[in-house]
Design a protein around this motif. Structure first.
Motif, PDB file in Angstrom:
ATOM      1  N   ALA A 298      54.687  75.739  61.847  1.00 61.03           N
ATOM      2  CA  ALA A 298      54.962  76.816  62.247  1.00 61.03           C
ATOM      3  C   ALA A 298      54.025  77.152  63.464  1.00 61.03           C
ATOM      4  O   ALA A 298      52.931  76.808  63.441  1.00 61.03           O
ATOM      5  N   SER A 299      54.476  78.235  64.587  1.00 65.81           N
ATOM      6  CA  SER A 299      53.536  78.414  65.502  1.00 65.81           C
ATOM      7  C   SER A 299      54.120  79.894  66.030  1.00 65.81           C
ATOM      8  O   SER A 299      54.921  80.357  66.163  1.00 65.81           O
ATOM      9  N   ALA A 300      52.889  80.610  66.343  1.00 67.38           N
ATOM     10  CA  ALA A 300      53.054  81.963  66.599  1.00 67.38           C
ATOM     11  C   ALA A 300      52.320  82.649  67.855  1.00 67.38           C
ATOM     12  O   ALA A 300      51.095  82.123  67.827  1.00 67.38           O
ATOM     13  N   GLU A 301      52.670  83.227  68.945  1.00 67.52           N
ATOM     14  CA  GLU A 301      52.188  83.325  70.137  1.00 67.52           C
ATOM     15  C   GLU A 301      51.197  84.883  69.684  1.00 67.52           C
ATOM     16  O   GLU A 301      51.840  85.874  69.739  1.00 67.52           O
ATOM     17  N   VAL A 302      50.099  84.956  70.013  1.00 62.83           N
ATOM     18  CA  VAL A 302      49.178  86.005  69.796  1.00 62.83           C
ATOM     19  C   VAL A 302      49.670  86.995  70.761  1.00 62.83           C
ATOM     20  O   VAL A 302      49.639  88.440  70.368  1.00 62.83           O
ATOM     21  N   GLY A 303      50.075  86.758  72.079  1.00 62.23           N
ATOM     22  CA  GLY A 303      50.455  87.489  72.962  1.00 62.23           C
ATOM     23  C   GLY A 303      51.743  88.314  72.707  1.00 62.23           C
ATOM     24  O   GLY A 303      51.975  89.500  73.491  1.00 62.23           O
ATOM     25  N   SER A 304      52.487  87.817  71.745  1.00 60.11           N
ATOM     26  CA  SER A 304      53.731  88.564  71.432  1.00 60.11           C
ATOM     27  C   SER A 304      53.576  89.607  70.331  1.00 60.11           C
ATOM     28  O   SER A 304      54.489  90.145  69.956  1.00 60.11           O
ATOM     29  N   MET A 305      52.233  89.676  69.801  1.00 59.08           N
ATOM     30  CA  MET A 305      52.070  90.918  68.699  1.00 59.08           C
ATOM     31  C   MET A 305      52.375  92.250  69.234  1.00 59.08           C
ATOM     32  O   MET A 305      51.717  92.624  70.320  1.00 59.08           O
ATOM     33  N   GLU A 306      53.110  92.849  68.600  1.00 59.22           N
ATOM     34  CA  GLU A 306      53.422  94.522  68.869  1.00 59.22           C
ATOM     35  C   GLU A 306      53.137  95.041  67.683  1.00 59.22           C
ATOM     36  O   GLU A 306      53.890  94.708  66.596  1.00 59.22           O
ATOM     37  N   VAL A 307      52.360  96.169  67.699  1.00 55.20           N
ATOM     38  CA  VAL A 307      52.153  97.088  66.698  1.00 55.20           C
ATOM     39  C   VAL A 307      53.081  97.832  66.589  1.00 55.20           C
ATOM     40  O   VAL A 307      53.952  98.542  67.177  1.00 55.20           O
ATOM     41  N   VAL A 308      53.772  97.899  65.291  1.00 56.07           N
ATOM     42  CA  VAL A 308      55.098  98.625  64.839  1.00 56.07           C
ATOM     43  C   VAL A 308      54.715  99.956  64.121  1.00 56.07           C
ATOM     44  O   VAL A 308      55.453 100.801  64.040  1.00 56.07           O
ATOM     45  N   SER A 309      53.526  99.983  63.367  1.00 53.58           N
ATOM     46  CA  SER A 309      53.275 101.016  62.451  1.00 53.58           C
ATOM     47  C   SER A 309      51.932 101.059  62.134  1.00 53.58           C
ATOM     48  O   SER A 309      51.179 100.145  62.326  1.00 53.58           O
ATOM     49  N   GLY A 310      51.349 102.328  62.042  1.00 49.25           N
ATOM     50  CA  GLY A 310      49.926 102.401  61.347  1.00 49.25           C
ATOM     51  C   GLY A 310      50.028 103.508  60.436  1.00 49.25           C
ATOM     52  O   GLY A 310      50.079 104.746  60.948  1.00 49.25           O
TER      53      GLY A 310
END
Length: 180
Positions: free
Chosen positions: A58-70
């Protein structure tokens, strides 16, 4: 697992990858427990007749992280706060890189399995383990905990260290396995 043998490609087209952080410290009430969605990721799962014949990359792009809730905090997160958190993740914590996982073993059977492997974050590789669960109807769920310091990452701190992100970070993936 009850998934038929074959090779399957997973990603945002058929699943979600969530990263969940917690907070601690004297100023912990000021911050938020964050849920971040990785919007660009892919995984290739090879399912064999026996768990020992299975593998996962698996591979995940850090730049695609979006905060959805806090959750928590003195005030709710607004869009500006979310953008600032994303900028901090890229500029100060992880860089604009990819996070990569390569399994080394799969064990278990029935509707549960354990995947062990090498997880590379910010250029440092450390062992990681994820629990897989067959939810039925082609749905699978993977959960695990990643300890940031195992990858040379210093958990984020603010207010002179009074507010800290907890070192362990929860990872959750839920996906529908495409029909072969």
């Amino acid at each position: 697992m009850a998934i038929a043998p074959g090779t399957y490609n997973l990603g945002p087209q058929n699943g979600k990858l969530l990263v969940k952080t917690g907070r601690e410290g004297m100023g912990g009430k000021m911050g938020h427990d964050l849920t971040t969605e990785v919007t660009r990721w892919n995984a290739t799962v090879n399912v064999g007749e026996d768990p020992s014949q299975c593998s996962l990359t698996a591979s995940a792009e850090v730049g695609s992280m979006e905060v959805v809730s806090g959750e928590g905090g003195v005030k709710p997160l607004n869009e500006g706060d979310k953008a600032e958190i994303k900028k901090t993740i890229i500029d100060k914590i992880l860089g604009n890189t990819t996070i990569d996982f390569n399994s080394t073993s799969v064990s278990g059977g029935g509707s549960n399995a354990t995947v062990q492997g090498d997880l590379t974050i910010a250029g440092k590789t450390a062992p990681a383990q994820f629990q897989l669960q067959d939810l039925g109807g082609g749905r699978v769920k993977a959960t695990g905990t990643v300890v940031q310091s195992n990858h040379g990452i210093k958990p984020f701190k603010a207010f002179m260290g009074a507010l800290k992100v907890k070192d362990p970070v929860a990872i959750e993936i839920e996906a529908t396995v495409p029909e072969s």
